[in-house]
Design an enzyme around this catalytic site. Sequence first.
Site, PDB file in Angstrom:
ATOM      1  N   LYS A 169       0.813  -1.211   0.000  1.00  0.00           N
ATOM      2  CA  LYS A 169       0.000   0.000   0.000  1.00  0.00           C
ATOM      3  C   LYS A 169       0.850   1.266   0.000  1.00  0.00           C
ATOM      4  CE  LYS A 169      -2.684  -1.008   3.568  1.00  0.00           C
ATOM      5  NZ  LYS A 169      -3.834  -0.984   4.500  1.00  0.00           N
ATOM      6  N   LYS A 178      -7.034   9.731   7.534  1.00  0.00           N
ATOM      7  CA  LYS A 178      -5.735   9.085   7.441  1.00  0.00           C
ATOM      8  C   LYS A 178      -5.670   8.190   6.195  1.00  0.00           C
ATOM      9  CE  LYS A 178      -1.828   7.285   9.166  1.00  0.00           C
ATOM     10  NZ  LYS A 178      -0.597   8.057   9.367  1.00  0.00           N
TER      11      LYS A 178
END
EC number: 4.2.3.152
Length: 412
Positions: A169, A178
């Site tokens: 990721k 976030k």
Amino acid sequence: MTKQSSLSPGSRLNDYTTQDGAAWRVSALKEVSYDVMVQPRLLDPANPALADALSSGTTPARRLIVIDATVRSLYGEQLAAYLAGHDVEFHLCVIDAHESAKVMETVFEVVDAMDAFGVPRRHAPVLAMGGGVLTDIVGLAASLYRRATPYVRIPTTLIGMIDAGIGAKTGVNFREHKNRLGTYHPSSLTLIDPGFLATLDARHLRNGLAEILKVALVKDAELFDLLEGHGASLVEQRMQPGEGGTGGAALTVLRRAVQGMLEELQPNLWEHQLRRLVDFGHSFSPSVEMAALPELLHGEAVCIDMALSSVLAHHRGLLTEAELGRVLDVMRLLHLPVLHPVCTPDLMRAALADTVKHRDGWQHMPLPRGIGDAVFVNDVTQREIEAALLTLAERDRVPRWRALHGAVDMGV
């Protein structure tokens, strides 16, 4: 009638007739493989690992290096000497990589540097050298530039070595959320040198140990025992490997943490399955971290989430009183917070609601079942959350946050 075209292995193009005309279905598989290697003394000219990673078969190689500003001040001269010794031409793009800078504007800075440098599409990987914030930023930029440009990661923080720098990721924050923007784009190689931890301050080392504690609590009781027995020394000695004692424990902790994380990531790299053990500590923490920014580091917010989740597990009979005591004691041993003033019932309600959206309508909340195992639950109530907050407040009367970090009282 169905026809199959001659495409690459694992790919198919089928055409078929519908009531209103023609239609096509495209099916394709993308094989992904990447390496994570522990390479002590990475910048030693006698170690060819980095030079091999940057080699393109031509001499001299030419590379763009995106480096954290602090890392450059500490290792810039050593890096330059290494690259010169291995006949690598390079240009530095220096980023002051911190959580507040983890936004698209910083990604565009990296893209500007890639464009100005003339990074080709396939055979000249960008080098990302810094903590997890920097590798996330560079990974996102690389995934966007020409729709996929390779890169190599050298994480220089503990949280980068065992978490942010070894997965697929990438991501940056968006408004109050976030990592709301991101892609899946693993680097072709991650090189881990524990020697970089020798210059890491104690708080950032504990920040990484929080993510190691996450792995320990849900799947590795032996790793938990190591943290329980050596946690203070690991911080004091900056996890530097050595012969026997804490030095031997440091390398074992690092290897078990990386192994445990990769075991969970590899079969579910694209997160098709949203029940993920590595989401332990990440149900409430994204909202807590952003609400407290810049006061809390990522691992500190994760630890608060783990403490709350452990109390939830205890209230459900999944953790005994003795086990909960051990969990909270290790957090205290590592000088990690278990509460913060932003942890109000309203914030936690909103945090869980946002997590449910992220997990496609389910809580999928991992809770520890004993130490070293976990279960997933989908029925945590607001009443349970508020009861867990009260329990944590009662167990944490001393305002440790102020004592440790000069901030406000941790009570709720």
